[in-house]
Design a protein around this motif. Structure first.
Motif, PDB file in Angstrom:
ATOM      1  N   ILE B  70       0.841  -1.193   0.000  1.00 42.43           N
ATOM      2  CA  ILE B  70       0.000   0.000   0.000  1.00 42.43           C
ATOM      3  C   ILE B  70       0.879   1.247   0.000  1.00 42.43           C
ATOM      4  O   ILE B  70       0.572   2.236  -0.661  1.00 42.43           O
ATOM      5  N   GLN B  71       1.981   1.194   0.761  1.00 40.02           N
ATOM      6  CA  GLN B  71       2.865   2.364   0.821  1.00 40.02           C
ATOM      7  C   GLN B  71       3.403   2.708  -0.565  1.00 40.02           C
ATOM      8  O   GLN B  71       3.469   3.873  -0.943  1.00 40.02           O
ATOM      9  N   PHE B  73       1.972   2.010  -3.510  1.00 39.18           N
ATOM     10  CA  PHE B  73       0.874   2.580  -4.293  1.00 39.18           C
ATOM     11  C   PHE B  73       0.607   4.011  -3.860  1.00 39.18           C
ATOM     12  O   PHE B  73       0.412   4.907  -4.690  1.00 39.18           O
ATOM     13  N   MET B  74       0.607   4.232  -2.547  1.00 38.58           N
ATOM     14  CA  MET B  74       0.257   5.554  -2.026  1.00 38.58           C
ATOM     15  C   MET B  74       1.264   6.604  -2.473  1.00 38.58           C
ATOM     16  O   MET B  74       0.880   7.650  -2.992  1.00 38.58           O
ATOM     17  N   SER B  77       1.109   7.246  -6.281  1.00 42.33           N
ATOM     18  CA  SER B  77      -0.049   8.044  -6.723  1.00 42.33           C
ATOM     19  C   SER B  77       0.041   9.474  -6.196  1.00 42.33           C
ATOM     20  O   SER B  77      -0.419  10.407  -6.856  1.00 42.33           O
ATOM     21  N   MET B  78       0.661   9.644  -5.019  1.00 43.21           N
ATOM     22  CA  MET B  78       0.866  11.010  -4.516  1.00 43.21           C
ATOM     23  C   MET B  78       1.801  11.783  -5.440  1.00 43.21           C
ATOM     24  O   MET B  78       1.560  12.956  -5.746  1.00 43.21           O
ATOM     25  N   LEU B  80       2.225  11.208  -8.560  1.00 45.51           N
ATOM     26  CA  LEU B  80       1.498  11.487  -9.802  1.00 45.51           C
ATOM     27  C   LEU B  80       0.601  12.711  -9.621  1.00 45.51           C
ATOM     28  O   LEU B  80       0.459  13.531 -10.526  1.00 45.51           O
TER      29      LEU B  80
END
Lengths: 281, 250
Positions: B70-71, B73-74, B77-78, B80
């Protein structure tokens, strides 16, 4: 969802709040919340399998028969030496192929089987897995991986059971098997709990990998809901919001960890009633 | 001989050699940054200042309490989300969004939390008598730390930190499951997956990838063992032997 609220209640909110409430309770979001069940099932199912594998692994590790001991040591070493992702992907694929192999031998024509260059040899031998199948396999592979960790914990805990207790049991005429099951296994839980709680935390975090097994779990739904949403009729509903959704998951797992810690602390307090453990007296 | 070299197993070992370098790169790029950060966070958690202690505690809890998956992905996306407004205008989007940068960055954030917990535990078990003796000798706070607390902490934490390094190496598999793969820059799992999709031979390709992980883990372990020996050279016979047990610490 929001329409089901009585007017006086929804009237309390401003238009902005109402529209965001409506947004986070729309069908897709409800599906997202419902997909938590996969995470919970995989975590609880995986933990159950892990404890079973842990017990078997620990029993093998302390077996006096050499081949069994070797198998136990091999199992716990190999799993810890290799990333969990590899196992979580490998076991379902290997199991699927094994099933397809036997399926192919019974349903495919022998000449097709002999000339086959691809997998599966014939169309009929293809096994299409459903989400439930994948979920069961996820439980088993999580169980196998974290069972190795649990085996170490349980092995250590069994060594921590006071020798006197086992000797006393033997002196009362219990057979070695009874001593093992009724005394060693019964008493070792208290010593194993702190370690097992750590294994549970690892397993809980590993359930985030379910999406790698084609399960539409919370992570996959977060990606779907968060991606930029554009309809030609209404225009851009929202830009790329994935970070918000992942942030929610980040917090979700932290909260789950917190709850688990509380639960295990209570369990530990309950399990060690009447026992004089180090530090308690 | 020819037959052995042509065998699928040896071919796989050759094919997966380059991808293995990517896993090694991610680990080797994160450890030198993650190590000092972990020590700082551990000292922060043990700090007398409430704010610093609370902040470090919260950071460690958050990064240990949530999945690395999750980290990744997070943070991706942050980044991005920040791309159009900040990264692009500053001309750093090519670097920051590149998995070879972002991968180690997230790994550093993660491993510093796990490492900090290990060092914090060690800090709490540093022999009190030695610290008191050093103060009684009139040493200042900094020299007490440098010559008593620090060497003791490092020595006590090293076995657990070794396991953390092995775990970090294993965690590098997650980089390309979450970040985009650039050209032929593939890691072990990625390449093994690609080979699998060609001939569906899951047993061969995944076993060879597992073999690489096993051998490299043992290598990391052996190297850390040498350091362990050096850290404990003054304690002949008394030192706890380092064991291959990336067990239930993480």
């Amino acid at each position: 969802m929001l329409e089901t609220l009585p007017d006086w209640l929804s009237g309390l909110f401003s238009e902005d709040v109402r529209s965001s409430l409506a947004y986070i309770t729309n069908g897709k979001h409800l599906a997202w919340y419902a997909s938590i069940r996969f995470t919970l099932i995989a975590a609880i199912g995986g933990a159950t399998v892990a404890v079973l594998f842990g017990l078997v692994g620990a029993a093998l590790k302390q077996s006096r028969i050499m081949p069994f001991k070797l198998i136990g040591d091999f199992y716990t070493t190999i799993v810890r030496g290799v990333p969990d992702v590899l196992f979580i992907l490998f076991f379902p694929l290997a199991f699927e192929q094994a099933v397809e192999y036997f399926l192919a031998r019974s349903v495919c024509e022998p000449e097709v089987l002999a000339a086959a260059t691809q997998w599966p040899p014939c169309e009929a031998a293809q096994w299409f897995l459903t989400t439930t199948d994948y979920l069961i396999m996820a439980c088993v592979s999580l169980g196998i991986v974290y069972g190795a960790f649990a085996a170490n914990v349980i092995h250590g805990a069994m060594q921590a059971v006071p020798k006197g207790q086992l000797e006393a049991a033997a002196a009362y005429g219990f057979t070695p098997r009874q001593v093992f099951w009724r005394f060693k296994v019964r008493q070792m839980w208290v010593y194993a709990l702190p370690g097992l709680s750590n294994v549970w935390m690892l397993l809980l975090k590993a359930t985030s990998l379910l999406s790698l097994l084609q399960i539409a779990d919370i992570v996959q739904w977060a990606a779907r809901l968060g991606s930029a949403n554009y309809y030609s009729r209404v225009g851009l509903v929202h830009p790329d919001w994935r970070w918000k959704y992942y942030l929610v998951l980040f917090v979700f797992f932290i909260v789950m960890t917190m709850l688990s810690e509380r639960f295990f602390a209570a369990l530990q307090a309950r399990a060690s009633r009447g026992m004089s453990l180090a530090g308690s007296d | 001989m020819e037959a052995i070299l042509q065998s699928a197993f040896v071919q796989d070992i050759a094919t997966l050699a380059r991808p293995a370098l990517f896993n090694l790169y991610f680990a080797l790029a994160s450890i030198p940054v993650g190590f000092p950060l972990a020590v700082l966070l551990a000292l922060g958690k043990a700090s007398r200042f409430k704010i610093i202690s609370r902040l470090s505690r919260g950071y460690i809890y958050a990064f240990r309490g949530s999945p690395l998956f999750i980290q990744f992905f997070m943070f991706y996306s942050m980044m991005l989300a920040l791309n159009q407004a900040y990264l692009k205008p500053w001309g750093i989007d090519g670097v920051v969004l590149h998995p070879l940068f972002l991968g180690p960055m997230v790994l550093v954030l993660n491993t510093s939390a796990y490492g900090a917990e290990i060092f914090y535990g060690a800090l709490k078990t540093v022999p009190k008598g030695e610290v008191e003796a050093a103060s009684a000798m009139g040493m200042g706070r900094w020299s007490v730390f440098r010559s008593v607390t620090w060497p003791n902490m490092l020595r006590l934490a090293w076995p657990a930190y070794t396991n953390e390094m092995v775990f970090l190496f294993h965690a590098t598999t997650l980089v390309y499951f979450t970040l985009p793969v650039v050209n032929e820059q593939k890691d072990l799992m990625n390449k093994a997956g690609e080979l699998f999709e060609r001939d569906y031979n899951v047993f061969l390709h995944f076993s060879v990838a597992a073999l690489y992980f096993l051998v490299l883990s043992i290598l990391i372990f052996w190297l850390a063992g040498l350091v362990h020996k050096r850290l404990n050279q003054h304690l002949t016979g008394r030192a706890e032997k380092i064991r291959f047990k990336p067990g239930y610490i993480r």
